[in-house]
Design an enzyme around this catalytic site. Structure first.
Site, PDB file in Angstrom:
ATOM      1  N   HIS A 198      -3.035   6.134   4.658  1.00  0.00           N
ATOM      2  CA  HIS A 198      -1.611   6.327   4.963  1.00  0.00           C
ATOM      3  C   HIS A 198      -1.172   7.705   4.466  1.00  0.00           C
ATOM      4  O   HIS A 198      -1.557   8.134   3.369  1.00  0.00           O
ATOM      5  CB  HIS A 198      -0.749   5.300   4.218  1.00  0.00           C
ATOM      6  CG  HIS A 198      -0.869   3.892   4.723  1.00  0.00           C
ATOM      7  ND1 HIS A 198      -1.579   3.532   5.840  1.00  0.00           N
ATOM      8  CD2 HIS A 198      -0.333   2.737   4.233  1.00  0.00           C
ATOM      9  CE1 HIS A 198      -1.480   2.229   6.019  1.00  0.00           C
ATOM     10  NE2 HIS A 198      -0.734   1.718   5.055  1.00  0.00           N
TER      11      HIS A 198
ATOM     12  N   CYS B 263       0.816  -1.226   0.000  1.00  0.00           N
ATOM     13  CA  CYS B 263       0.000   0.000   0.000  1.00  0.00           C
ATOM     14  C   CYS B 263       0.852   1.281   0.000  1.00  0.00           C
ATOM     15  O   CYS B 263       0.581   2.216  -0.757  1.00  0.00           O
ATOM     16  CB  CYS B 263      -0.953  -0.008   1.187  1.00  0.00           C
ATOM     17  SG  CYS B 263      -0.216  -0.599   2.716  1.00  0.00           S
TER      18      CYS B 263
END
Ligand code: A2P
Length: 335
Positions: free
Chosen positions: A242, A133
């Protein structure tokens, strides 16, 4: 068309089903698999109930695609039996990412690698790896700059959401927020009102496996072993996505206005950089969104040809489920 989701009861698996539905696959035959303990459970998809099946039973039905998010050992065990049955596997685990013949794909950047691997496979079925990710959002934000100027070096620090660690981590954070002792600890220390510079496992060189992924996967996706990457991964008590502070040294001199234009025009990226209005990307802004948001663009005055930026994305969407399904969509579009 049959599409399998392996790990459908998990956090990423659930988002995969959501993205499939949103992108018009609601009428396709979606097969859902999970571990033996979940076989027979019901999952809602596109207004109907699907029954969780054993992975072996799903392989026997020869789906066109199997999208995996069930951990590396499950991927190692079942990816090849799927391809032998004529199914192309898009795998969200780390199991196959660094295998040289397996393409590691962010579709906006290198879908060509996946197309080539399928063409070269014996039965037009192969394994395609979905990157980590943190890597996906960083390389997508940088892809236009790599093309235009070339990248010499990246220094990245991540501020990663607990959703990257799965349900257990969300439960730990929520229990701590309520002042309760978590039933199980996903992390070695509390995450509420805390953060820690640690993701994955520590390696002999004192970096972590999550940090190594940022180095190795970036080079593989850009097909450029000369790019230097220095990474620090931190976990923060956040659920939406994130965030990354990225310092990038380019090979050629740049104008900031041109950099802004390149990022704004990158497919899948949104330039969200209005400091005069106090507008910059945050995990809450990115939550449930498919795009990668880029802001805080500024020249690094400490050395030539170097930029700083702040990159945010929902790690369960573009960082995992959305990227995997976009790979499948691009492959369907050319077949
Ligand atoms: P299950 O729910 O039956 O354990 P998460 O990353 O959120 O923890 O989710 C992991 C996913 O991978 C879940 O759907 C889990 O199923 C699935 N899974 C774990 N082990 C296996 C296995 N051996 N075979 C198939 N699926 C598995």
């Amino acid at each position: 068309m049959k599409i399998a989701v392996v790990g459908a009861t998990g956090l990423v698996g659930g988002v995969m089903l959501q993205v499939l539905e949103e992108r018009g696959f609601g009428n396709e035959e979606v097969l859902v698999a999970a571990s033996p303990k979940s076989v027979g459970k019901k999952i809602m998809f596109a207004g109907r109930e699907l029954t969780v099946q054993a992975v072996e039973d799903v392989i026997a039905q020869k789906p066109r695609f199997a999208i995996f998010s069930a951990g590396a050992s499950t991927s190692k065990q079942y990816a090849l039996p799927f391809t032998a049955a004529g199914t192309t596997v898009i795998d969200n685990s780390s199991a196959w990412r660094m295998v040289s013949v397996v393409p590691l794909v962010v579709p906006e950047i290198n879908i060509g690698a996946a197309i080539q691997a399928i063409k070269q496979s014996r039965n037009h079925a192969t394994i395609i790896a979905n990157p980590n990710c943190s890597t996906i959002q960083m390389v997508l934000a940088l892809s236009g700059l790599q093309k235009r100027y070339g990248i010499r070096r990246i220094v990245v620090s991540t501020y990663q959401s607990v959703t990257g660690t799965g349900m257990k981590a969300i439960r730990q954070l929520e229990a701590e927020e309520r002042g309760e002792t978590p039933e199980a600890m996903a992390y070695p220390c509390p995450v509420h009102r805390n953060l820690f510079p640690h993701g994955g496992d520590f390696c002999d060189d004192l970096y972590t496996t999550e940090e190594h992924k940022l180095v190795d996967e970036t080079r593989k996706i850009f097909d450029d072993k000369t790019i230097q990457v220095s990474a620090t991964v931190a976990r923060v008590p956040v659920v939406g996505g994130h965030s990354e502070s990225v310092n990038v040294e380019l090979k050629e001199e740049f104008e900031l206005d041109e950099v802004r234009k390149i990022i704004a025009e990158t497919e899948g990226c949104v330039l969200y950089d209005n400091p005069e209005k106090l507008e910059y990307p945050t995990p809450l802004l990115s939550h449930h969104r498919d795009e990668v948001f880029v802001g805080r663009l500024r020249r690094d005055p400490s050395q030539p040809r170097t930029l700083n930026m702040w990159v945010v994305a929902d790690n369960l969407r573009k960082g995992a489920a959305t990227n995997a399904i976009e790979i499948m969509q691009k492959l369907l579009a050319i077949s």
